[in-house]
Design an enzyme around this catalytic site. Structure first.
Site, PDB file in Angstrom:
ATOM      1  CG  HIS A 139     -11.600  -0.449  -3.020  1.00 28.33           C
ATOM      2  ND1 HIS A 139     -12.729   0.156  -3.516  1.00 28.33           N
ATOM      3  CD2 HIS A 139     -11.938  -1.754  -2.816  1.00 28.33           C
ATOM      4  CE1 HIS A 139     -13.704  -0.732  -3.595  1.00 28.33           C
ATOM      5  NE2 HIS A 139     -13.246  -1.906  -3.182  1.00 28.33           N
ATOM      6  CD  GLU A 140      -9.468  -4.582  -2.949  1.00 28.94           C
ATOM      7  OE1 GLU A 140     -10.051  -5.194  -2.025  1.00 28.94           O
ATOM      8  OE2 GLU A 140     -10.002  -4.386  -4.062  1.00 28.94           O
ATOM      9  CG  HIS A 166     -12.962  -4.147   1.156  1.00 30.21           C
ATOM     10  ND1 HIS A 166     -14.288  -3.887   1.411  1.00 30.21           N
ATOM     11  CD2 HIS A 166     -12.803  -3.979  -0.191  1.00 30.21           C
ATOM     12  CE1 HIS A 166     -14.902  -3.575   0.281  1.00 30.21           C
ATOM     13  NE2 HIS A 166     -14.019  -3.616  -0.706  1.00 30.21           N
TER      14      HIS A 166
END
Length: 266
Positions: free
Chosen positions: A58-59, A62
């Site tokens: 998820h990170e 980003h």
């Protein structure tokens, strides 16, 4: 030469992440084969490991999107190595989400990578950077539920199937929560570039309290029930009923006493 080596190191997958992925794989094998005497412990390790892997991805989503949008600083910060220890708020990004899974079986979103927004031009790019994380959870949920909506459950052990169902629930709840238009969450980050400067300035002081607001709202029984009904609706659309996730959650929380799957012929 030095610059090239540094850039290569900035993007090399961290041994920490590889170790987590290895533990997840071994635990998944133990769940699938029934190798462990207590399937609950194997399910706990498998789901927790997979959940941490999804948080790292998820990170990473980003950071990777920010890199291609103009923020080249993410590499030097270690965000492209998938190392959870490199996040600006490891407590918010890893520790609290894992604790919430253990306590209540909900995929709490975390806040983690610091993007230098001043390096990025274009509102669509800012929105895409914020959307990249929740979209990773959506993709993870689709992968976890693939045996269900593909009708490929033959040969999949019941314990492994229930573990996947619970993991899918975590991904769906994380995506839904992250997409809420609350300051500090990705949902607000998606719409923020399109808001007026005045509105953004008024909302900015509340951003650090977004997660606390979500936590407080979920303690309200009516809202909690509505939220999980929505998550169950999404999962049913992907072929998973509430009983599957119920069994997966109870297997995961092995310290409460795992359900007797032998009564189900599993």
């Amino acid at each position: 030469m030095t610059t090239a080596t540094a850039r290569s190191g900035d993007r090399r997958i961290s041994p920490v992440f590889l170790g987590i992925a290895a533990v997840t794989a071994v635990a998944g094998w133990a769940v699938w084969t029934g190798f462990a005497d207590n399937p609950g412990i194997a399910v706990f390790l498998f789901v927790t490991g997979a959940w941490i892997v999804s948080l790292c991805l998820h990170e990473y989503a980003h950071a990777r999107t920010a890199l291609h949008s103009g923020d080249i600083s993410v590499g030097a910060k270690g965000y492209l190595t998938l190392n959870p220890l490199k996040y600006t708020h490891a407590l918010l990004s890893i520790v609290l989400p894992v604790l919430f899974v253990i306590m209540g079986g909900i995929g709490l979103p975390g806040g983690a990578v610091f993007i230098e927004r001043g390096r990025i031009r274009g509102r669509w790019r800012h929105s895409l950077i914020s959307a990249a994380g929740p979209l990773t959870n959506v993709l993870f949920a689709v992968v976890c539920t693939a045996p269900y909506w593909l009708g490929a459950l033959d040969g999949v052990p019941g314990t492994f199937r229930f573990a996947l169902a619970f993991l899918a629930l975590l991904q769906v709840t994380a995506a839904l929560l992250n997409l809420l238009p609350i300051p500090g969450l990705d949902g607000y980050g998606i719409i923020e570039p399109w808001l007026s400067h005045g509105i953004r300035r008024q909302v900015e002081p509340f951003a650090p309290f977004g997660l606390l607001a979500v936590f407080a709202l979920l303690w309200i029984p009516e809202l909690n029930g509505w939220f999980f009904d929505l998550a169950d609706t999404v999962l049913r659309g992907l072929g998973i009923d509430g009983y599957e996730t119920f069994l997966g959650r109870h297997l995961y929380r092995f310290w409460e006493g795992s359900p007797d799957l032998s009564r189900l012929g599993l």
